[in-house]
Design an enzyme around this catalytic site. Structure first.
Site, PDB file in Angstrom:
ATOM      1  N   HIS A   1      -6.736  -9.429   6.499  1.00 14.54           N
ATOM      2  CA  HIS A   1      -6.908  -8.380   5.484  1.00 14.54           C
ATOM      3  C   HIS A   1      -5.542  -7.925   4.956  1.00 14.54           C
ATOM      4  O   HIS A   1      -5.330  -7.845   3.738  1.00 14.54           O
ATOM      5  CB  HIS A   1      -7.667  -7.191   6.097  1.00 14.54           C
ATOM      6  CG  HIS A   1      -7.803  -6.011   5.178  1.00 14.54           C
ATOM      7  ND1 HIS A   1      -8.998  -5.612   4.637  1.00 14.54           N
ATOM      8  CD2 HIS A   1      -6.876  -5.133   4.701  1.00 14.54           C
ATOM      9  CE1 HIS A   1      -8.802  -4.558   3.857  1.00 14.54           C
ATOM     10  NE2 HIS A   1      -7.525  -4.231   3.890  1.00 14.54           N
ATOM     11  N   GLU A   2      -4.609  -7.646   5.875  1.00 17.18           N
ATOM     12  CA  GLU A   2      -3.294  -7.134   5.448  1.00 17.18           C
ATOM     13  C   GLU A   2      -2.492  -8.214   4.734  1.00 17.18           C
ATOM     14  O   GLU A   2      -1.735  -7.923   3.801  1.00 17.18           O
ATOM     15  CB  GLU A   2      -2.513  -6.590   6.650  1.00 17.18           C
ATOM     16  CG  GLU A   2      -3.205  -5.477   7.437  1.00 17.18           C
ATOM     17  CD  GLU A   2      -3.703  -4.322   6.590  1.00 17.18           C
ATOM     18  OE1 GLU A   2      -3.177  -4.091   5.484  1.00 17.18           O
ATOM     19  OE2 GLU A   2      -4.646  -3.633   7.033  1.00 17.18           O
TER      20      GLU A   2
ATOM     21  N   LEU B   1      -7.461   1.471   3.381  1.00 17.27           N
ATOM     22  CA  LEU B   1      -6.895   2.784   3.031  1.00 17.27           C
ATOM     23  C   LEU B   1      -6.658   2.903   1.527  1.00 17.27           C
ATOM     24  O   LEU B   1      -6.553   4.009   1.002  1.00 17.27           O
ATOM     25  CB  LEU B   1      -5.590   3.026   3.795  1.00 17.27           C
ATOM     26  CG  LEU B   1      -5.721   3.155   5.325  1.00 17.27           C
ATOM     27  CD1 LEU B   1      -4.359   3.319   5.972  1.00 17.27           C
ATOM     28  CD2 LEU B   1      -6.627   4.329   5.691  1.00 17.27           C
TER      29      LEU B   1
ATOM     30  N   GLN C   1       0.816  -1.224   0.000  1.00 19.16           N
ATOM     31  CA  GLN C   1       0.000   0.000   0.000  1.00 19.16           C
ATOM     32  C   GLN C   1       0.844   1.265   0.000  1.00 19.16           C
ATOM     33  O   GLN C   1       0.349   2.348  -0.300  1.00 19.16           O
ATOM     34  CB  GLN C   1      -0.928   0.022   1.230  1.00 19.16           C
ATOM     35  CG  GLN C   1      -1.973  -1.081   1.195  1.00 19.16           C
ATOM     36  CD  GLN C   1      -2.880  -0.984   2.407  1.00 19.16           C
ATOM     37  OE1 GLN C   1      -2.541  -1.483   3.467  1.00 19.16           O
ATOM     38  NE2 GLN C   1      -4.019  -0.333   2.241  1.00 19.16           N
TER      39      GLN C   1
END
Ligand code: NI
Length: 166
Positions: free
Chosen positions: A133-134, A92, A51
Protein backbone atom coordinates in the site's frame (compact mmCIF):
# COMPACT_ATOMS: atom_id res chain seq x y z
CA UNK A 1 10.26 16.25 16.60
CA UNK A 2 7.02 17.50 15.22
CA UNK A 3 3.77 16.47 13.67
CA UNK A 4 3.46 16.74 9.92
CA UNK A 5 0.38 17.72 7.96
CA UNK A 6 -1.27 14.82 6.15
CA UNK A 7 -2.21 15.62 2.58
CA UNK A 8 -5.58 14.16 1.62
CA UNK A 9 -7.20 13.28 -1.70
CA UNK A 10 -7.39 15.05 -4.19
CA UNK A 11 -4.13 16.84 -3.31
CA UNK A 12 -1.94 16.58 -6.45
CA UNK A 13 1.20 15.74 -4.41
CA UNK A 14 -0.36 12.28 -3.93
CA UNK A 15 -0.13 11.51 -7.66
CA UNK A 16 3.55 12.40 -8.12
CA UNK A 17 6.09 9.61 -8.65
CA UNK A 18 8.65 10.09 -5.88
CA UNK A 19 12.41 10.28 -6.40
CA UNK A 20 14.97 8.06 -4.64
CA UNK A 21 16.48 9.39 -1.43
CA UNK A 22 20.25 9.82 -1.63
CA UNK A 23 21.05 11.67 1.60
CA UNK A 24 20.86 10.34 5.15
CA UNK A 25 21.80 13.44 7.13
CA UNK A 26 20.27 15.22 10.08
CA UNK A 27 17.31 16.65 8.18
CA UNK A 28 16.41 13.19 6.81
CA UNK A 29 16.65 11.66 10.32
CA UNK A 30 14.32 14.33 11.55
CA UNK A 31 11.88 13.65 8.70
CA UNK A 32 11.89 9.90 9.55
CA UNK A 33 11.17 10.68 13.21
CA UNK A 34 8.44 13.16 12.34
CA UNK A 35 6.83 10.65 9.96
CA UNK A 36 6.87 7.99 12.71
CA UNK A 37 5.37 10.39 15.26
CA UNK A 38 2.71 11.48 12.76
CA UNK A 39 1.84 7.84 11.91
CA UNK A 40 1.26 6.95 15.57
CA UNK A 41 -0.64 10.15 16.31
CA UNK A 42 -2.99 9.46 13.38
CA UNK A 43 -3.41 5.80 14.43
CA UNK A 44 -1.89 4.59 11.17
CA UNK A 45 0.06 1.40 10.55
CA UNK A 46 2.00 2.99 7.71
CA UNK A 47 2.81 6.34 6.16
CA UNK A 48 4.55 7.31 2.93
CA UNK A 49 6.49 10.55 2.41
CA UNK A 50 4.18 11.89 -0.35
CA UNK A 51 1.37 11.88 2.24
CA UNK A 52 3.28 14.54 4.16
CA UNK A 53 4.06 16.44 0.96
CA UNK A 54 7.56 15.06 0.38
CA UNK A 55 8.10 13.37 -3.02
CA UNK A 56 10.86 11.02 -1.83
CA UNK A 57 10.86 7.21 -1.70
CA UNK A 58 10.43 6.83 2.06
CA UNK A 59 7.85 4.85 3.99
CA UNK A 60 7.40 4.04 7.65
CA UNK A 61 5.40 1.11 8.99
CA UNK A 62 4.42 -0.40 12.30
CA UNK A 63 2.28 -3.52 11.75
CA UNK A 64 1.71 -3.97 15.51
CA UNK A 65 1.13 -0.20 16.02
CA UNK A 66 3.63 -0.43 18.83
CA UNK A 67 6.09 2.37 19.47
CA UNK A 68 9.65 1.17 19.13
CA UNK A 69 8.69 -1.53 16.60
CA UNK A 70 8.42 0.76 13.60
CA UNK A 71 10.55 0.36 10.49
CA UNK A 72 11.80 2.93 8.01
CA UNK A 73 12.11 1.72 4.41
CA UNK A 74 13.97 3.95 1.96
CA UNK A 75 13.95 3.30 -1.80
CA UNK A 76 12.09 -0.01 -1.29
CA UNK A 77 11.87 -2.46 -4.17
CA UNK A 78 9.73 -5.58 -4.23
CA UNK A 79 11.68 -8.22 -6.17
CA UNK A 80 9.52 -11.26 -5.56
CA UNK A 81 5.88 -11.87 -4.62
CA UNK A 82 3.81 -14.94 -3.88
CA UNK A 83 0.13 -15.65 -3.37
CA UNK A 84 -2.83 -13.29 -3.45
CA UNK A 85 -5.29 -12.18 -0.85
CA UNK A 86 -8.26 -9.82 -0.72
CA UNK A 87 -8.28 -7.60 2.36
CA UNK A 88 -9.64 -4.31 3.67
CA UNK A 89 -7.47 -1.19 3.54
CA UNK A 90 -7.84 2.34 4.75
CA UNK A 91 -5.60 5.30 4.03
CA UNK A 92 -4.80 8.43 6.05
CA UNK A 93 -5.13 10.35 2.77
CA UNK A 94 -8.72 9.01 2.39
CA UNK A 95 -10.06 9.54 5.88
CA UNK A 96 -13.20 7.60 6.70
CA UNK A 97 -13.28 5.10 3.85
CA UNK A 98 -12.00 1.58 3.39
CA UNK A 99 -11.86 -0.73 0.39
CA UNK A 100 -11.07 -4.35 -0.40
CA UNK A 101 -7.85 -4.68 -2.37
CA UNK A 102 -6.03 -7.74 -3.71
CA UNK A 103 -2.39 -7.87 -2.64
CA UNK A 104 0.38 -10.44 -2.70
CA UNK A 105 0.54 -12.52 0.51
CA UNK A 106 4.32 -12.71 0.69
CA UNK A 107 6.84 -10.26 -0.72
CA UNK A 108 10.60 -9.96 -0.75
CA UNK A 109 11.82 -6.40 -0.42
CA UNK A 110 15.18 -4.70 -0.75
CA UNK A 111 15.53 -1.28 0.81
CA UNK A 112 17.89 1.04 2.65
CA UNK A 113 17.35 1.50 6.36
CA UNK A 114 17.32 4.93 8.01
CA UNK A 115 21.12 5.00 7.99
CA UNK A 116 21.41 4.11 4.30
CA UNK A 117 22.39 0.48 4.95
CA UNK A 118 21.02 -2.10 2.47
CA UNK A 119 18.48 -4.54 3.90
CA UNK A 120 16.62 -7.50 2.47
CA UNK A 121 13.46 -8.88 4.09
CA UNK A 122 10.57 -11.22 3.51
CA UNK A 123 7.23 -9.80 4.65
CA UNK A 124 4.01 -11.76 5.08
CA UNK A 125 0.29 -11.01 5.24
CA UNK A 126 -0.59 -7.73 7.01
CA UNK A 127 2.99 -6.41 6.96
CA UNK A 128 3.28 -7.30 3.25
CA UNK A 129 -0.03 -5.51 2.63
CA UNK A 130 1.17 -2.34 4.38
CA UNK A 131 4.38 -2.22 2.38
CA UNK A 132 2.50 -2.74 -0.91
CA UNK A 133 0.00 0.00 0.00
CA UNK A 134 2.72 2.49 1.00
CA UNK A 135 4.87 1.62 -2.00
CA UNK A 136 1.93 2.52 -4.23
CA UNK A 137 2.06 6.02 -2.70
CA UNK A 138 5.70 6.34 -3.79
CA UNK A 139 4.55 5.68 -7.36
CA UNK A 140 1.73 8.21 -7.12
CA UNK A 141 -0.92 5.48 -6.90
CA UNK A 142 -3.85 5.49 -4.49
CA UNK A 143 -6.50 3.06 -3.30
CA UNK A 144 -8.82 4.27 -6.07
CA UNK A 145 -6.28 3.07 -8.65
CA UNK A 146 -6.58 -0.49 -7.30
CA UNK A 147 -10.35 -0.96 -7.64
CA UNK A 148 -12.91 -1.14 -10.43
CA UNK A 149 -14.59 1.89 -12.00
CA UNK A 150 -17.88 1.18 -10.19
CA UNK A 151 -16.16 0.74 -6.84
CA UNK A 152 -14.27 3.98 -7.42
CA UNK A 153 -17.49 5.93 -8.08
CA UNK A 154 -19.03 4.53 -4.89
CA UNK A 155 -15.92 5.26 -2.82
CA UNK A 156 -15.58 8.82 -4.10
CA UNK A 157 -19.22 9.66 -3.46
CA UNK A 158 -18.91 8.28 0.09
CA UNK A 159 -15.68 10.21 0.56
CA UNK A 160 -17.17 13.47 -0.71
CA UNK A 161 -20.18 13.06 1.58
CA UNK A 162 -17.89 12.55 4.59
CA UNK A 163 -15.87 15.58 3.51
CA UNK A 164 -18.95 17.81 3.59
CA UNK A 165 -19.65 16.63 7.14
CA UNK A 166 -16.15 17.44 8.35
NI1 NI B 1 -2.35 5.29 2.11
Amino acid sequence: MGLLKIHVYPDPVLTVKSAPLTQFGASEQRLFDDMIETMYTEDGVGLAAPQVGVSKRILVASPAMKEGEEVVLVNPEIYDMKGQELGGEGCLSFPGVSVEVVRAKTIKVRYLDRYGKPQDITAHDFYARIIQHELDHLDGKLLIDRISFDQRQALLSEYNKLKELR
